[in-house]
Scaffold this motif. Sequence first.
Motif, PDB file in Angstrom:
ATOM      1  N   THR A 125      14.521   0.466   3.809  1.00  0.00           N
ATOM      2  CA  THR A 125      14.747   0.940   5.174  1.00  0.00           C
ATOM      3  C   THR A 125      13.377   1.055   5.837  1.00  0.00           C
ATOM      4  N   PHE A 126      13.375   1.290   7.158  1.00  0.00           N
ATOM      5  CA  PHE A 126      12.104   1.190   7.872  1.00  0.00           C
ATOM      6  C   PHE A 126      11.893   2.344   8.851  1.00  0.00           C
TER       7      PHE A 126
ATOM      8  N   ARG B 218      11.835   3.862   1.868  1.00  0.00           N
ATOM      9  CA  ARG B 218      11.555   3.678   3.292  1.00  0.00           C
ATOM     10  C   ARG B 218      10.119   3.180   3.490  1.00  0.00           C
ATOM     11  N   PHE B 219      10.002   1.997   4.081  1.00  0.00           N
ATOM     12  CA  PHE B 219       8.705   1.396   4.365  1.00  0.00           C
ATOM     13  C   PHE B 219       8.260   1.742   5.786  1.00  0.00           C
ATOM     14  N   GLY B 220       6.977   1.913   5.953  1.00  0.00           N
ATOM     15  CA  GLY B 220       6.414   2.019   7.288  1.00  0.00           C
ATOM     16  C   GLY B 220       6.165   0.628   7.852  1.00  0.00           C
ATOM     17  N   ILE B 221       6.456   0.443   9.138  1.00  0.00           N
ATOM     18  CA  ILE B 221       6.179  -0.824   9.823  1.00  0.00           C
ATOM     19  C   ILE B 221       5.501  -0.511  11.151  1.00  0.00           C
TER      20      ILE B 221
ATOM     21  N   ILE C  11       0.830  -1.200   0.000  1.00  0.00           N
ATOM     22  CA  ILE C  11       0.000   0.000   0.000  1.00  0.00           C
ATOM     23  C   ILE C  11       0.866   1.253   0.000  1.00  0.00           C
ATOM     24  N   THR C  12       0.492   2.222  -0.827  1.00  0.00           N
ATOM     25  CA  THR C  12       1.182   3.506  -0.858  1.00  0.00           C
ATOM     26  C   THR C  12       0.147   4.631  -0.767  1.00  0.00           C
TER      27      THR C  12
ATOM     28  N   SER D  26       7.317   5.446   1.862  1.00  0.00           N
ATOM     29  CA  SER D  26       6.882   5.157   0.492  1.00  0.00           C
ATOM     30  C   SER D  26       5.690   4.214   0.473  1.00  0.00           C
ATOM     31  N   ALA D  27       5.687   3.235   1.381  1.00  0.00           N
ATOM     32  CA  ALA D  27       4.665   2.192   1.355  1.00  0.00           C
ATOM     33  C   ALA D  27       4.662   1.452   2.684  1.00  0.00           C
TER      34      ALA D  27
END
Length: 289
Positions: free
Chosen positions: A133-134, A105-108, A88-89, A153-154
């Motif tokens: 990266t996170f 950079r991904f969200g977690i 998802i973005t 980013s997503a």
Amino acid sequence: MTSPLRVGYVPEHFQSPLLQLAERDNGNTFVLVPCPSGTGQIMAAFANGEIDVSIALTESLLAGITKGQDSFKFIGTYIESPLNWAVITGANAPYNSIADLEGTRFGISRAGSGSEVMANVMALEQQWKKPPTFQINDNFAKLRQSVNDGDTSAFMWEWFTTLPYVKSGEVKFIGNQLTPWPSWSIVAGVTVDAAKLTTFVDSLDHAVRRFDQGRQSGEAVEFVHKTFGYDKEDVQKWIQGVTYSQQHLSTVKKSVITHTLDTLVNAHVIDQRDWDMHTYINTNVAKLE
């Protein structure tokens, strides 16, 4: 009087048999402890002594134990089918395919969560030269906000949970990633009485068979629809694609454990290859095959 088990769970549609069992049990043998941030929150709750048993994501639990968390072990398998992770973005973000996300950079939700582990697995399958990266965003709402603000980013989250937000246009779906292993497992604290755990797993197994029977009558669809508010048509599609363990829930397959661990090594989530099954599985409760 024996105190009830504290069962940590992610409040999602997968847990419908557990929720139905809780309604019938009425707190006599167990109480529910919501962990909306996912498996990372569940592992922290085990470490802090806040829960006794849980249903959570197979890959994150295995990674956690490998990295030194010794407060819980596997006692069963809950869902055999893969989890469908949506990528998802933001609604207006410039990303239109998974390939566009390389090196971003991904969200977690939390460190060690499924949202982090599966991003690394996806990077492995995509053969990215630049790993993601996170950024920790804690929960689903903040993950959605982050991609729309451009901070990340997503993010990756279970498909049917994200579907209403995709339909509304709040976020954008650009691809998916299936887990190459059974998605949900049952774990319990290492100091919890084995007899109590066995009784709980037996009861949950019965609840799963009852829920499966309700697929034909429409009761299962109606329960998920009323409990979580999803469109009945979407619930029907989800139910057709999910397979709860076809053996007794206390069964754990060694091949599943080793395959998942090997994949996590290849995805650079963990770096160990010498697997001792007793490190991961409580054989006083689980039936190891």
